[in-house]
Design a protein around this motif. Structure first.
Motif, PDB file in Angstrom:
ATOM      1  N   GLU A   2      20.609   8.144   0.533  1.00  0.00           N
ATOM      2  CA  GLU A   2      20.437   6.783   1.016  1.00  0.00           C
ATOM      3  C   GLU A   2      19.096   6.546   1.696  1.00  0.00           C
ATOM      4  OE1 GLU A   2      22.644   4.393   0.346  1.00  0.00           O
ATOM      5  OE2 GLU A   2      23.894   5.848  -0.677  1.00  0.00           O
ATOM      6  N   ARG A   3      18.036   7.149   1.192  1.00  0.00           N
ATOM      7  CA  ARG A   3      16.700   6.881   1.733  1.00  0.00           C
ATOM      8  C   ARG A   3      16.141   5.612   1.108  1.00  0.00           C
ATOM      9  NH1 ARG A   3      14.479  12.803   0.238  1.00  0.00           N
ATOM     10  NH2 ARG A   3      15.083  13.968   2.073  1.00  0.00           N
ATOM     11  N   SER A   4      15.179   5.014   1.782  1.00  0.00           N
ATOM     12  CA  SER A   4      14.435   3.928   1.158  1.00  0.00           C
ATOM     13  C   SER A   4      13.543   4.543   0.085  1.00  0.00           C
ATOM     14  CB  SER A   4      13.570   3.208   2.195  1.00  0.00           C
ATOM     15  OG  SER A   4      12.537   4.074   2.651  1.00  0.00           O
ATOM     16  N   PHE A   5      13.061   3.707  -0.836  1.00  0.00           N
ATOM     17  CA  PHE A   5      12.193   4.228  -1.896  1.00  0.00           C
ATOM     18  C   PHE A   5      10.937   4.850  -1.311  1.00  0.00           C
ATOM     19  CE2 PHE A   5       8.592   3.618  -4.815  1.00  0.00           C
ATOM     20  CZ  PHE A   5       9.017   4.427  -5.858  1.00  0.00           C
ATOM     21  N   SER A   6      10.327   4.188  -0.326  1.00  0.00           N
ATOM     22  CA  SER A   6       9.091   4.715   0.252  1.00  0.00           C
ATOM     23  C   SER A   6       9.328   6.053   0.936  1.00  0.00           C
ATOM     24  CB  SER A   6       8.479   3.711   1.231  1.00  0.00           C
ATOM     25  OG  SER A   6       9.373   3.434   2.287  1.00  0.00           O
ATOM     26  N   GLU A   7      10.477   6.209   1.593  1.00  0.00           N
ATOM     27  CA  GLU A   7      10.787   7.466   2.261  1.00  0.00           C
ATOM     28  C   GLU A   7      11.037   8.563   1.231  1.00  0.00           C
ATOM     29  OE1 GLU A   7      11.017  10.024   5.338  1.00  0.00           O
ATOM     30  OE2 GLU A   7      10.419   7.919   5.440  1.00  0.00           O
ATOM     31  N   ALA A   8      11.754   8.224   0.167  1.00  0.00           N
ATOM     32  CA  ALA A   8      12.013   9.204  -0.895  1.00  0.00           C
ATOM     33  C   ALA A   8      10.709   9.644  -1.553  1.00  0.00           C
ATOM     34  CB  ALA A   8      12.955   8.597  -1.938  1.00  0.00           C
ATOM     35  N   LEU A   9       9.800   8.707  -1.752  1.00  0.00           N
ATOM     36  CA  LEU A   9       8.506   9.025  -2.364  1.00  0.00           C
ATOM     37  C   LEU A   9       7.695   9.956  -1.461  1.00  0.00           C
ATOM     38  CD1 LEU A   9       6.756   8.411  -4.856  1.00  0.00           C
ATOM     39  CD2 LEU A   9       5.748   6.515  -3.567  1.00  0.00           C
ATOM     40  N   LYS A  10       7.735   9.693  -0.157  1.00  0.00           N
ATOM     41  CA  LYS A  10       7.007  10.541   0.798  1.00  0.00           C
ATOM     42  C   LYS A  10       7.563  11.962   0.826  1.00  0.00           C
ATOM     43  CE  LYS A  10       7.196   7.820   4.459  1.00  0.00           C
ATOM     44  NZ  LYS A  10       7.007   7.360   5.861  1.00  0.00           N
ATOM     45  N   GLN A  11       8.866  12.108   0.629  1.00  0.00           N
ATOM     46  CA  GLN A  11       9.503  13.418   0.712  1.00  0.00           C
ATOM     47  C   GLN A  11       9.340  14.246  -0.566  1.00  0.00           C
ATOM     48  OE1 GLN A  11      10.818  14.686   3.530  1.00  0.00           O
ATOM     49  NE2 GLN A  11      10.098  12.791   4.483  1.00  0.00           N
ATOM     50  N   ARG A  12       8.956  13.606  -1.658  1.00  0.00           N
ATOM     51  CA  ARG A  12       8.802  14.331  -2.928  1.00  0.00           C
ATOM     52  C   ARG A  12       7.670  15.349  -2.819  1.00  0.00           C
ATOM     53  NH1 ARG A  12       5.709  16.007  -5.958  1.00  0.00           N
ATOM     54  NH2 ARG A  12       4.139  14.859  -4.796  1.00  0.00           N
ATOM     55  N   ARG A  13       7.992  16.598  -3.124  1.00  0.00           N
ATOM     56  CA  ARG A  13       7.011  17.678  -3.071  1.00  0.00           C
ATOM     57  C   ARG A  13       7.258  18.640  -4.226  1.00  0.00           C
ATOM     58  NH1 ARG A  13       4.779  18.641   1.806  1.00  0.00           N
ATOM     59  NH2 ARG A  13       3.362  19.925   0.563  1.00  0.00           N
ATOM     60  N   THR A  14       6.359  19.601  -4.377  1.00  0.00           N
ATOM     61  CA  THR A  14       6.520  20.653  -5.379  1.00  0.00           C
ATOM     62  C   THR A  14       7.214  21.847  -4.741  1.00  0.00           C
ATOM     63  OG1 THR A  14       4.575  19.985  -6.653  1.00  0.00           O
ATOM     64  CG2 THR A  14       5.283  22.284  -6.864  1.00  0.00           C
ATOM     65  N   TYR A  15       8.352  22.227  -5.326  1.00  0.00           N
ATOM     66  CA  TYR A  15       9.118  23.376  -4.830  1.00  0.00           C
ATOM     67  C   TYR A  15       9.102  24.497  -5.860  1.00  0.00           C
ATOM     68  CZ  TYR A  15      11.132  20.729  -0.947  1.00  0.00           C
ATOM     69  OH  TYR A  15      11.308  20.013   0.210  1.00  0.00           O
ATOM     70  N   TYR A  16       8.686  25.675  -5.427  1.00  0.00           N
ATOM     71  CA  TYR A  16       8.703  26.846  -6.294  1.00  0.00           C
ATOM     72  C   TYR A  16       9.825  27.815  -5.921  1.00  0.00           C
ATOM     73  CZ  TYR A  16       4.159  25.334  -8.021  1.00  0.00           C
ATOM     74  OH  TYR A  16       3.145  24.612  -8.595  1.00  0.00           O
ATOM     75  N   SER A  17      10.401  27.651  -4.733  1.00  0.00           N
ATOM     76  CA  SER A  17      11.513  28.508  -4.309  1.00  0.00           C
ATOM     77  C   SER A  17      12.818  27.734  -4.482  1.00  0.00           C
ATOM     78  CB  SER A  17      11.338  28.936  -2.850  1.00  0.00           C
ATOM     79  OG  SER A  17      10.180  29.726  -2.706  1.00  0.00           O
ATOM     80  N   ILE A  18      13.490  27.974  -5.616  1.00  0.00           N
ATOM     81  CA  ILE A  18      14.719  27.249  -5.934  1.00  0.00           C
ATOM     82  C   ILE A  18      15.787  28.228  -6.414  1.00  0.00           C
ATOM     83  CG2 ILE A  18      13.595  25.041  -6.463  1.00  0.00           C
ATOM     84  CD1 ILE A  18      13.686  25.796  -9.430  1.00  0.00           C
ATOM     85  N   THR A  19      17.038  27.780  -6.360  1.00  0.00           N
ATOM     86  CA  THR A  19      18.140  28.608  -6.847  1.00  0.00           C
ATOM     87  C   THR A  19      18.912  27.843  -7.922  1.00  0.00           C
ATOM     88  OG1 THR A  19      19.841  27.768  -5.338  1.00  0.00           O
ATOM     89  CG2 THR A  19      18.391  29.515  -4.500  1.00  0.00           C
TER      90      THR A  19
END
Length: 200
Positions: A2-19
């Protein structure tokens, strides 16, 4: 989340450590992909983007294809590090989204609108980029970590063969995703005044 679009866009990053864990059901992942493909815009409403969602064994199969292709061209001593990166950053995830552009549609538009002929390949790539960003942001918003990879054209033929995809689907990028277990790296930002100009 339930984030705003702008907040979701700011949080988008590149993750290399995933399961290979998922915070949502496979059906919800499919909904993200379907919603994006239906609603992301395209030039002339051309809808050139094609998306393949790989989960489970299909996801693992893709990254084996990548490793097999790289093994043929990467020196043996260097391949050890390459294989480690693929296994621990991409293949270890929950799934992969493949982004394609349908060249039959692009060529059809070039023939139908010759005055814009040179523009359609670029517009097609812009459409693909919008799909990539939208799916990336939405996956992260529900709790996934993802990255964007480009092993094409090295794997194109084998990918088409493995999933019986049309020849005119041109692979643009691969997006492995999974539950993040580490923080993304620090991101540097160039000064906005060097990148944005406003006139009134």
């Amino acid at each position: 989340m339930e984030r705003s679009f702008s907040e979701a866009l700011k949080q988008r990053r590149t993750y290399y450590s995933i399961t290979n864990q998922s915070p949502i059901s496979d059906q919800e992942i499919e909904c993200i992909v379907n919603m994006t493909v239906r609603h992301v815009p395209s030039a002339f409403n051309s809808q050139t983007t094609r998306v393949v969602l790989l989960l489970g064994e299909s996801h693992k199969k893709l990254w084996q294809i990548v490793k097999d292709a790289l093994k043929k061209i990467v020196p043996a001593e260097a391949f050890v590090k390459t294989e480690e990166k693929i296994d621990h950053s991409f293949a270890c995830g929950y799934g992969t989204v493949l982004f394609f552009e349908d060249q039959k549609v692009v060529k059809g538009l070039q023939e139908a609108f010759p005055s814009y002929q040179e523009n359609f390949p670029g517009w097609s790539l812009q459409t693909s980029a919008m799909h990539q960003l939208a799916i990336w942001v939405m996956l992260e918003d529900v709790g996934f970590g993802a990255s964007l990879q480009h092993y094409n054209p090295l794997i194109d033929e084998e990918v088409r063969r493995a999933w019986n995809l049309p020849e005119h689907w041109h692979l643009i990028a691969e997006m492995p995703f999974g539950l993040p277990i580490g923080k993304p790296g620090e991101k540097e930002f160039q000064p906005l005044e060097e990148r944005v100009r406003i006139f009134k």
